[in-house]
Scaffold this active site. Sequence first.
Site, PDB file in Angstrom:
ATOM      1  N   SER A  83      25.870  44.303  33.287  1.00  0.00           N
ATOM      2  CA  SER A  83      26.092  44.669  34.691  1.00  0.00           C
ATOM      3  C   SER A  83      26.790  43.614  35.529  1.00  0.00           C
ATOM      4  CB  SER A  83      24.763  45.028  35.358  1.00  0.00           C
ATOM      5  OG  SER A  83      24.310  46.271  34.886  1.00  0.00           O
ATOM      6  N   SER A 134      26.155  47.867  36.482  1.00  0.00           N
ATOM      7  CA  SER A 134      25.608  48.341  37.739  1.00  0.00           C
ATOM      8  C   SER A 134      26.070  47.545  38.956  1.00  0.00           C
ATOM      9  CB  SER A 134      24.081  48.288  37.684  1.00  0.00           C
ATOM     10  OG  SER A 134      23.644  46.944  37.553  1.00  0.00           O
ATOM     11  N   LYS A 171      23.767  41.139  45.511  1.00  0.00           N
ATOM     12  CA  LYS A 171      23.433  42.455  44.940  1.00  0.00           C
ATOM     13  C   LYS A 171      22.107  42.925  45.513  1.00  0.00           C
ATOM     14  CE  LYS A 171      23.199  44.867  40.458  1.00  0.00           C
ATOM     15  NZ  LYS A 171      23.184  44.688  38.998  1.00  0.00           N
TER      16      LYS A 171
END
Lengths: 98, 506, 497
Positions: C179, C155, C80
């Site tokens: 997330s 997210s 990420k």
Amino acid sequence: MSGITRAEVAHLAKLARLTIDDEHLDHYAEQLNVIIESVARVSEVAGDDVPATSHPLPLINVMRADVQRPGLTNAEALSNAPAQEQGRFRVPRILDEE
Amino acid sequence: MSKTALLMDFDQALERFDPVLGLEVHVELSTNTKMFCSCSTTFGGEPNTQVCPVCLGLPGALPVVNEKGVEAAIRIGLALNCEIAEWCRFSRKNYFYPDMPKNFQTSQYDEPIAFNGYLDVAVPTDEGVMPFRVLIERAHMEEDTGKALHQGGATGRIHGADYSLLDYNRAGIPLIEIVTKPIVGAGRYAPEVAKAYVAALRELVKSLDVSDVRMDQGSLRCDVNLSLRPTPQDRFGTRTETKNVNSLRSVERAVRYEVQRQAVILTDGGKIIQETRHWHEDTGLTTAGRVKEEAEDYRYFPEPDLVPIAPSREWVEQLRASLPENPALRRARLQAEWGITDHDMASVVNAEALDLVEATIAAGADQAAARKWWLGELSRIANERGLGLEELAITPAHLARIEALIADGALNDKLARSVIEGVLAGEGEVDAVIAGRGLALVSDDGPLLAAIDAALQAQPDVAEKIAAGKLAAAGAVVGAVMKATRGQADAAKVRRLLFERLGVSE
Amino acid sequence: MTDLIKQTARQLSDLLRAGDVSAHEVAVAHLDRIAAVDERVHAFLHVDREYTLARADQVDAKRASGAAMGVLAGVPLALKDVLAMKGQPTTCGSRMLEHWRPPYNATVVERLHAADVVILGKTNMDEFAMGSSTEFSAYGPTHNPWDLDRIPGGSGGGSAASLAAFEAPLAIGTDTGGSIRQPAAVTGTVGVKPTYGAVSRYGLVALASSLDQAGPCARTVEDTALLHMAIAGYDPKDSTSINQPVADMVAAAQRRDLRGMRIGLVKELSGQGFQAGVRQRFEEAVALYTSLGADVVEVSCPSFDYALAAYYLILPSEASSNLAKFDGMRYGLRSGDDGEHSVEQVMGLTRAAGFGPEVIRRIMIGTYALSSGYYDAYYGSAQKVRTLIQRDFNAAFTTCDVLISPTAPTTAFKIGEKLDDPLAMYLNDIATIPVNLAGNCGMSLPIGLAPEDGLPVGLQIIAPINGDDRLYQAGGALEAALHAQWGHHILEEAPAL
């Protein structure tokens, strides 16, 4: 709890160093009001006897020994600087003395 | 930009108003590393070479507390007679400023590590030195900011600069902020109280060996809050905060200046603006800084990247037990031991010679002699060379040895100065310098008597005067003998031998 | 030749260890897959093929030298874009950091390097991890591989989508309010938010410091456990790191024994207001648990009703301070520096230009909640709610070993559907947020497709602080039972890309 006024939103933007034009300010004011209204109920539930939890784990006294370790070189420190001069970060003129 | 403000005569101002003081002192700690990262704290490094992701505020970096920083905070708190928190936290003080890499300062807000203390100070007044107790509100831990260099414009000052250059070597160095409670009752001695407090605090922190406390280098910085009220019975007036007060003398002057400036405004029916003012060392003026048009809103909240500090009582007691003797108490003790006057003691302290004199006495020297050398010859030399006494290459042991030789009659003051010169020049220990320079005093009576006879022959009129009882005339003969021996004679001994020769008694 | 991209991390590990494939070949297969499908999925923000292949070659050389290799050596991973990686772009999905190249590595990245995991690239995310759909990325949304018109959650939508699109077998996510778990749920993958402090936050660009936690994502519970073991453990650079040994998550994932396990069904999260298909699959999973020998009981956590409100005060408050550092002075975007504007103006212009609308909204709310006069009513009250939620969890865990709920109230929604309705967007995290507030751990794993739309549904398992191994035990057993029922992995049912 009454809503946030537009003036308050403008003040918040100033505190948060966000240059927002009038049109967007109106839009944000509207949205902020909706959000604040929906979260305001947190103050209803917990009484004075409930302690605040600022941190999920009950850790205390996490400290390190006073021993130096290598950090960044000057070149590494400045490697992302938008502007630099004399080994320093160059920034626009400062108006306000802190 | 520095407009000269109207000032009221100080005594007149004090007739109309009662000053209320508040002092905020920032002490920069001399730990090896910064408060929240492992970067060096050394003063004067090349810009941005003592930085890392943490103190540069890079995204993702996290702080870790320096144990020595906490320890120093507790020791300062204890020395200031404070209570030490059982549990406290760091908080973020949020405001934007380019010298602060994260745009918040990690500080302490409503949970300082030390609180409710006091410091007794000695204030010089017309009636002599008076004791005054300054109450301490709190001492808390925080981090220093970086430094800005203002470029362009004429003055190198912030106003008129075209841009600024930032060095973050200082960012994150541990600071202890010590805040007094409002100081009331100082009256006309407010300037002296302020100075005495900062001086005493500096001395105290220095004795703890946690900071250089160099006001000139910024390792001790003082902000002066001052307000006036008509009488001690009235509520506090609006205060100003004068920053950048970076010498003891300036602390006194800044208080005096603000009293005089505010008195004019209030007398004329004006209002004091709550503002930050800047002290200018060169002109002795304060100028208005940022006007606080709306109350500061720092949005403090507990720093979520750090966990609470809960100093164990064992740790606190251990630190308390290891505190050095309070400097003021120590001074009183030494003064009594040495049996000297307040004035003489003040001279020793002002010369920053207390430790050296004490050590010289401990090494065997007489107190008067120890003081004489450090405050006289050595202060002169240090001053000439722009050094501190501590930095001279001569030790209390050297001086004690010199003093012992003087007492034995092996050196006189003149020769002793030459020995000192030799020691400072790196010629070796005291005895080696004496041998190397051939400084031993002429101690055989024979050569001295020969020189006395020669002098008497050369000045028969003087010999007659002495014989007739005008002992004061002996100086001329002694002087001639000293000259003849190139100073390597004990003048007292020459005098004694002279009187014996002439059969007169002192 | 086996289709390398369809292999689990465990299978790739076995192939690599046996010498049947090289790390280079594995990396090439995944890089080729990314090249083939990512234009449509947009899971990745940055892929550095050369760097990745060089890393893979290093791993092969190390193995050839006879060095001891970790179990994940040579296995590729999607990272990420919120974790700092030295010299590589780390944008956090924001224009603010478009050109930032960190001069240091996050601890998670250091651990991945130490484990010889091969990082394929950085994955898309909502800007600064603020969002539940990855639509708030400044670089365009990620598309759900199940239906490219739908969101992949957020997210960490990029990380989850990369797994579902077979672009990577492993991914790292971060979870502040869901997330990791919510994207896992809507993409048919597995994700774990470890106990707060279990995985170092050093180098994780902070959203809300007291809530953020990095964690493992994969297609199976066992792979997730393998990755968990690689990244978890004490880090002296993170003051909030837990200083104790990590339990054996892999063993827990393999245990496949639920007899005697007490599973609590959280009444407040049991599906009221949730999509019908989500409730249906959830109820079936509950039944399956019972049939596996677990003891399922209902528990009540009344304070959870206030979790969302507390979360949307605490998160913006901390974020408003954490994101203050983005001012264009030392790194990142600088806007309006024309020689005339003052530093204050340039900061304001930079922040307005560099942050998207959701970030600005949350910064303003946080600034408001912390400001004098409002602190007690908002931030202070929210912190008290946090205490109440912890108490609810503590009470529940006296009678239960783990708790379960649907992970998200709905399956993946359409891109654009909730874009300008912050409140509707926030509701996505209603079931995941209490875990972040209390600091304990949670997992999402796929339990089937919702009948009405054929999209994946996730089940959330919640365990107490430091009870992460229970997630793997409860998740591994359920996954095995479901796979036995289905006869394949759920991702086999996804349309081909």
